[in-house]
Scaffold this active site. Structure first.
Site, mmCIF file in Angstrom:
data_model
loop_
_atom_site.group_PDB
_atom_site.id
_atom_site.type_symbol
_atom_site.label_atom_id
_atom_site.label_comp_id
_atom_site.label_asym_id
_atom_site.label_seq_id
_atom_site.Cartn_x
_atom_site.Cartn_y
_atom_site.Cartn_z
ATOM 1 N N TYR A 183 0.853 -1.185 0.000
ATOM 2 C CA TYR A 183 0.000 0.000 0.000
ATOM 3 C C TYR A 183 0.889 1.235 0.000
ATOM 4 O O TYR A 183 1.786 1.366 0.855
ATOM 5 C CB TYR A 183 -0.893 -0.005 1.237
ATOM 6 C CG TYR A 183 -1.729 1.240 1.415
ATOM 7 C CD1 TYR A 183 -2.816 1.488 0.581
ATOM 8 C CD2 TYR A 183 -1.438 2.165 2.412
ATOM 9 C CE1 TYR A 183 -3.602 2.631 0.748
ATOM 10 C CE2 TYR A 183 -2.214 3.300 2.591
ATOM 11 C CZ TYR A 183 -3.286 3.529 1.751
ATOM 12 O OH TYR A 183 -4.057 4.661 1.917
ATOM 13 N N ASP B 42 9.130 2.564 0.488
ATOM 14 C CA ASP B 42 8.038 3.183 1.227
ATOM 15 C C ASP B 42 8.200 2.787 2.687
ATOM 16 O O ASP B 42 7.867 1.683 3.090
ATOM 17 C CB ASP B 42 6.698 2.705 0.676
ATOM 18 C CG ASP B 42 5.505 3.350 1.372
ATOM 19 O OD1 ASP B 42 5.677 3.858 2.496
ATOM 20 O OD2 ASP B 42 4.411 3.333 0.792
ATOM 21 N N LYS C 67 4.565 8.771 9.799
ATOM 22 C CA LYS C 67 4.090 8.150 11.028
ATOM 23 C C LYS C 67 5.007 8.390 12.233
ATOM 24 O O LYS C 67 4.884 9.405 12.902
ATOM 25 C CB LYS C 67 3.826 6.662 10.798
ATOM 26 C CG LYS C 67 2.648 6.404 9.841
ATOM 27 C CD LYS C 67 2.213 4.964 9.825
ATOM 28 C CE LYS C 67 1.116 4.692 8.805
ATOM 29 N NZ LYS C 67 -0.191 5.243 9.182
#
Length: 432
Positions: free
Chosen positions: A142, A244, A272
């Site tokens: 994702y 990523d 994050k």
């Protein structure tokens, strides 16, 4: 003690009247979404006063726990100095310097607000730098919710086609059909598939992008030599390698999965955990590639890029992780491994085929007879119905995990809390 959710039910009914679907992210959809009142350390309390041991941690950002004092102090101090400038300030240079010192791939940095933006920037930059159109991504990975990459995250296998040559399956209605034209979807952890594609059409491939430690589909470690070979293959064919690290960055090691696994990409996206819950992401990379932004060839902009309050949080978090790395990471890993071992023992006691896998600061529980989960197809073969029951049982017992079975650890989780979690998990496992 019986938990009540009367206030949450009323709030959900209220929210549904003014918020589409009653939630502000599809990741929060549920029969009864969690409505939080406050959180501290490794615990949170909902609006009905129910306490939860939290292993979601805001979907990963709260590595230092909820309401970490270093974050709260930095944010409150900066708010009084100004919230948004649309101008340069010292904190952004300070954070960028820290990133370049911590992250092996980082020679130059650009900031964004959320992970999807940083990944989108990386893909645009790869195309602009190489002059090539196509991007290789992998099933189960994702890379944000934007149209060009929201393909084959958790696709219906009836639509996904052959495992060796997957079909790009869109993630939502409303995606332009042509977005898939320049996207090549491959199976994760299958080196031969990448090699074959690069041999056939390498001159058209701008970049290969992946989660180096796949955390959006289980918690899947790359096979030995896989990342190293991707690094070599992309160099041979003039393509860029993009990591990523929105989830793994600063969580699994001070320099992210690139440091942990010993492979340096051309570009990487972080988010994050880097700002303790504030909305900050970063695109980092080699001076050569990032220079294509620096010279203005590739556009990169945003009113809230290097937002002063977010930068204050990132500065505080990264300083804590960097300067105290010899205490933070061994302890974090040990706590995670203790919990993983406890869950394995509890499952074995009751004959439940629970596979527990991951480095410790983040890990996955699967219910499966498979010896390992190595890609999306093996993840899809797990008993996800049983996992849903496991999640529901844990939640009812006051243990909050990501519904698909992912667990995040913080520096604030204690041995006693781990033991409490294992005891609750054993009770749930005994009734599965």
């Amino acid at each position: 003690m019986q938990r009540t959710h009367d206030h949450a039910d009323r709030l959900y009914q209220r929210a549904q009247k003014v918020i589409a679907g009653g939630v502000s992210s599809d990741a929060r959809r549920a029969d009864r979404p969690l409505f939080v009142d406050h959180a501290s350390g490794a615990e949170l309390w909902d609006v009905d006063g129910n306490r939860y041991l939290d292993y979601v941690l805001g979907q990963g950002p709260n590595l230092l726990g909820h309401a970490a004092p270093v974050v709260a102090d930095a944010v409150s101090t900066q708010v009084r100095r100004g919230v948004a400038y649309a101008a340069q300030h010292e904190l952004e240079a300070q954070v960028a310097e820290r990133l370049c010192a911590m992250v092996p791939a980082a020679e130059l940095v650009r900031f964004n607000s959320v992970g999807s933006e940083a990944v989108h920037g990386a893909i645009r930059l790869a195309r602009g730098h190489t002059g090539r159109p196509k991007i290789v991504k992998f099933e189960g990975n994702y890379h944000g919710w934007l149209d060009p990459v929201l393909y084959s995250v958790h696709p219906d296998l009836a639509l996904a086609g052959d495992a060796r040559h997957p079909t790009a399956v869109g993630g939502t209605a409303g995606q332009p059909r042509h977005d898939a034209d320049d996207l090549i979807v491959l199976p994760y952890n299958d080196l031969a598939a990448v090699s074959d594609v690069l041999l056939r059409c390498g001159d058209d491939i701008a970049a290969v992008i992946l989660e180096p430690l796949l955390c959006n589909t289980g918690c899947i470690t790359p096979r030995p030599g896989y990342l190293e070979a991707l690094r070599e293959l992309t160099r041979q064919h003039g393509s860029l390698l993009i990591f990523d690290e929105i989830i793994t960055g600063f969580r699994v090691a001070p320099g992210g999965a690139g440091e942990l696994l010993g492979v340096v990409p051309d570009l990487a996206a972080f988010g994050k955990a880097m700002a303790g819950g504030m909305q900050v992401s970063a695109l980092v990379g080699s001076a050569e590639v990032m220079g294509t932004i620096a010279d203005g060839k590739v556009a990169h902009a945003g009113t809230f890029n290097s937002h002063p309050v977010g930068m204050a949080a990132a500065d505080a978090v990264l300083r804590e992780l960097d300067e105290n790395r010899d205490d933070v990471y061994p302890s974090l890993n040990a706590t995670g491994q203790r919990l993983m071992a406890g869950l394995r023992a509890a499952a074995a006691k009751h004959g439940v085929p629970l596979l527990v896998d991951g480095p410790g600061p983040v890990f996955q529980t699967y219910i499966t007879d498979q010896a390992e989960v190595v890609d999306y197809r093996s993840f899809a073969a797990c008993d996800r119905g049983a996992m849903a029951r496991f999640h529901a049982g844990l939640f009812a017992a006051g243990i909050n995990i990501v519904p698909r079975g992912l667990w995040f650890l913080s520096t604030e989780h204690t041995a006693d809390q781990v033991d409490e979690t294992v005891a609750a998990a054993e009770s749930v496992l005994s009734s599965l």
